[in-house]
Design a protein around this motif. Structure first.
Motif, PDB file in Angstrom:
ATOM      1  N   ARG A  55      53.856 -11.048 -61.032  1.00 45.40           N
ATOM      2  CA  ARG A  55      52.437 -10.346 -61.655  1.00 45.40           C
ATOM      3  C   ARG A  55      52.120 -11.278 -62.946  1.00 45.40           C
ATOM      4  NH1 ARG A  55      53.771  -5.231 -63.590  1.00 45.40           N
ATOM      5  NH2 ARG A  55      51.460  -5.012 -64.267  1.00 45.40           N
ATOM      6  N   LEU A  56      52.816 -11.681 -63.721  1.00 46.13           N
ATOM      7  CA  LEU A  56      52.483 -12.360 -65.036  1.00 46.13           C
ATOM      8  C   LEU A  56      51.879 -13.857 -64.583  1.00 46.13           C
ATOM      9  CD1 LEU A  56      52.758 -12.107 -68.067  1.00 46.13           C
ATOM     10  CD2 LEU A  56      55.012 -13.477 -67.870  1.00 46.13           C
ATOM     11  N   GLY A  57      52.548 -14.129 -63.899  1.00 49.90           N
ATOM     12  CA  GLY A  57      51.987 -15.819 -63.156  1.00 49.90           C
ATOM     13  C   GLY A  57      50.551 -15.694 -62.591  1.00 49.90           C
ATOM     14  N   ARG A  58      50.223 -14.631 -61.682  1.00 43.98           N
ATOM     15  CA  ARG A  58      49.306 -14.584 -61.141  1.00 43.98           C
ATOM     16  C   ARG A  58      48.052 -13.671 -61.850  1.00 43.98           C
ATOM     17  NH1 ARG A  58      49.799 -15.018 -55.365  1.00 43.98           N
ATOM     18  NH2 ARG A  58      52.053 -15.425 -54.811  1.00 43.98           N
ATOM     19  N   GLY A  59      48.343 -12.973 -62.720  1.00 40.66           N
ATOM     20  CA  GLY A  59      47.710 -11.925 -63.334  1.00 40.66           C
ATOM     21  C   GLY A  59      46.374 -12.596 -64.369  1.00 40.66           C
ATOM     22  N   GLY A  60      45.352 -11.986 -64.666  1.00 39.71           N
ATOM     23  CA  GLY A  60      44.647 -12.483 -65.766  1.00 39.71           C
ATOM     24  C   GLY A  60      44.999 -12.235 -66.876  1.00 39.71           C
ATOM     25  N   ALA A  62      43.998  -9.911 -69.345  1.00 37.45           N
ATOM     26  CA  ALA A  62      44.239  -8.574 -69.389  1.00 37.45           C
ATOM     27  C   ALA A  62      45.694  -7.968 -69.200  1.00 37.45           C
ATOM     28  CB  ALA A  62      43.242  -7.654 -68.930  1.00 37.45           C
ATOM     29  N   GLU A  63      45.752  -8.368 -67.776  1.00 32.16           N
ATOM     30  CA  GLU A  63      47.144  -7.826 -67.124  1.00 32.16           C
ATOM     31  C   GLU A  63      48.271  -8.463 -67.758  1.00 32.16           C
ATOM     32  OE1 GLU A  63      49.077  -7.502 -62.786  1.00 32.16           O
ATOM     33  OE2 GLU A  63      47.393  -8.539 -62.767  1.00 32.16           O
ATOM     34  N   VAL A  68      53.063  -8.192 -71.316  1.00 31.76           N
ATOM     35  CA  VAL A  68      54.005  -8.511 -72.646  1.00 31.76           C
ATOM     36  C   VAL A  68      54.063  -7.301 -73.461  1.00 31.76           C
ATOM     37  CG1 VAL A  68      53.568  -9.890 -74.635  1.00 31.76           C
ATOM     38  CG2 VAL A  68      52.977 -11.033 -72.519  1.00 31.76           C
ATOM     39  N   ALA A  69      52.969  -6.649 -73.882  1.00 35.87           N
ATOM     40  CA  ALA A  69      53.049  -5.321 -74.488  1.00 35.87           C
ATOM     41  C   ALA A  69      54.136  -4.366 -74.068  1.00 35.87           C
ATOM     42  CB  ALA A  69      51.684  -4.709 -74.909  1.00 35.87           C
ATOM     43  N   THR A  70      54.006  -4.199 -72.852  1.00 32.40           N
ATOM     44  CA  THR A  70      55.114  -3.222 -72.152  1.00 32.40           C
ATOM     45  C   THR A  70      56.514  -3.594 -72.389  1.00 32.40           C
ATOM     46  OG1 THR A  70      53.218  -2.261 -70.622  1.00 32.40           O
ATOM     47  CG2 THR A  70      55.576  -1.907 -70.079  1.00 32.40           C
ATOM     48  N   THR A  71      56.857  -4.774 -71.969  1.00 30.53           N
ATOM     49  CA  THR A  71      58.335  -5.371 -72.177  1.00 30.53           C
ATOM     50  C   THR A  71      58.486  -5.623 -73.554  1.00 30.53           C
ATOM     51  OG1 THR A  71      57.317  -7.599 -72.115  1.00 30.53           O
ATOM     52  CG2 THR A  71      57.958  -6.496 -69.951  1.00 30.53           C
ATOM     53  N   ARG A  72      57.745  -5.848 -74.509  1.00 29.32           N
ATOM     54  CA  ARG A  72      58.060  -5.786 -75.884  1.00 29.32           C
ATOM     55  C   ARG A  72      58.248  -4.472 -76.289  1.00 29.32           C
ATOM     56  NH1 ARG A  72      55.646  -5.866 -81.042  1.00 29.32           N
ATOM     57  NH2 ARG A  72      56.650  -7.349 -82.338  1.00 29.32           N
ATOM     58  N   GLY A  73      57.528  -3.432 -75.957  1.00 31.30           N
ATOM     59  CA  GLY A  73      57.485  -2.425 -76.505  1.00 31.30           C
ATOM     60  C   GLY A  73      58.930  -1.697 -76.065  1.00 31.30           C
ATOM     61  N   VAL A  90      59.894 -12.945 -69.794  1.00 29.04           N
ATOM     62  CA  VAL A  90      58.316 -12.949 -69.972  1.00 29.04           C
ATOM     63  C   VAL A  90      57.949 -13.969 -70.909  1.00 29.04           C
ATOM     64  CG1 VAL A  90      56.496 -11.501 -71.089  1.00 29.04           C
ATOM     65  CG2 VAL A  90      58.033 -10.438 -69.329  1.00 29.04           C
ATOM     66  N   LEU A  91      58.546 -13.982 -72.094  1.00 27.92           N
ATOM     67  CA  LEU A  91      58.343 -15.180 -73.195  1.00 27.92           C
ATOM     68  C   LEU A  91      58.485 -16.360 -72.587  1.00 27.92           C
ATOM     69  CD1 LEU A  91      60.233 -13.449 -76.430  1.00 27.92           C
ATOM     70  CD2 LEU A  91      57.517 -13.367 -75.661  1.00 27.92           C
ATOM     71  N   SER A  92      59.389 -16.498 -71.703  1.00 29.65           N
ATOM     72  CA  SER A  92      59.794 -17.871 -71.246  1.00 29.65           C
ATOM     73  C   SER A  92      58.655 -18.613 -70.144  1.00 29.65           C
ATOM     74  CB  SER A  92      60.961 -18.004 -70.275  1.00 29.65           C
ATOM     75  OG  SER A  92      61.005 -17.277 -69.204  1.00 29.65           O
ATOM     76  N   VAL A  93      58.051 -17.431 -69.618  1.00 32.23           N
ATOM     77  CA  VAL A  93      56.977 -17.973 -68.801  1.00 32.23           C
ATOM     78  C   VAL A  93      55.805 -18.726 -69.602  1.00 32.23           C
ATOM     79  CG1 VAL A  93      55.375 -17.536 -66.975  1.00 32.23           C
ATOM     80  CG2 VAL A  93      57.702 -16.656 -66.941  1.00 32.23           C
TER      81      VAL A  93
END
Length: 201
Positions: A55-60, A62-63, A68-73, A90-93
């Motif tokens: 999802r992180l690779g394909r998303g725009g 906003a997504e 990032v905000a969800t995993t960081r929180g 997430v940070l590595s991508v």
């Protein structure tokens, strides 16, 4: 580049799954029901990592920002090994605004410092991601060093040209002053002799 880290994780998951299949086929390991359940949980957790990264690779933008905000929180609220890994992945991508290879490498190092808290597939994913990050960080450092070296060489060349220009300017000024003194002497001699100096050609 955005997909490279995801490909690395997919390969790692395949390796772990392949090793388990070989063990089962060769009869070297007899799984009990509890082991099968644990293996299923292991696979589901890794599948969750991979789905998130996909999802992180394909998303725009906003997504990506939402992931990032969800995993960081989640990591800041409860820095467990799994949440630390998720945030590190997430940070590595590359390819999104919060991408931070150095930060991801540090978090993965912390997670791998306590391997007993990791599932087998998680260790495989983390190990391969660390190798990938180390290679990328080394390449970045090398590129930065080359750029810095080129800049230093350019600065040295410019400084040398400036020194030569200053030396040439000083020499021209010296020659001009000598010419002026020579002309003054000729004028003085001509005045004493009652004549005038011949014009310079």
């Amino acid at each position: 580049m955005r997909r490279d880290a995801i490909i690395v994780l997919l390969l790692a998951a395949g390796l772990v799954a392949g090793c388990k299949s070989v063990d089962d086929w060769s009869g070297l390991k007899k799984k009990k029901d509890t082991t099968a359940i644990a293996a299923t949980d292991d696979g589901q957790i890794v599948a969750g990592y991979l789905a998130m990264l996909d999802r992180l690779g394909r998303g725009g933008a906003a997504e990506q920002a939402e992931i990032v905000a969800t995993t960081r929180g989640a990591y800041l609220a409860d820095p467990s090994t799994q949440k630390r890994l998720r945030y590190a992945f997430v940070l590595s991508v590359p390819g999104h605004a919060a991408s931070d290879p150095a930060g991801a490498r540090a978090l993965l190092g912390e997670a791998l410092a306590t391997p007993e808290t990791l599932l087998p597939s998680e260790r495989a994913l983390a190990d391969l991601m660390v190798r990938d990050l180390d290679a990328r960080l080394a390449l970045t450092h090398e590129n930065d060093s080359l750029r810095s070296g080129s800049t230093a060489q350019d600065d040295n060349r410019i400084a040398e040209l400036n020194r030569k220009l200053q030396a040439e300017t000083a020499e021209k000024d010296r020659l001009r002053r000598e010419l002026e003194r020579a002309e003054a002497k000729l004028e003085a001699i001509a005045t004493l002799e009652g004549g005038s100096p011949e014009p310079r050609r």
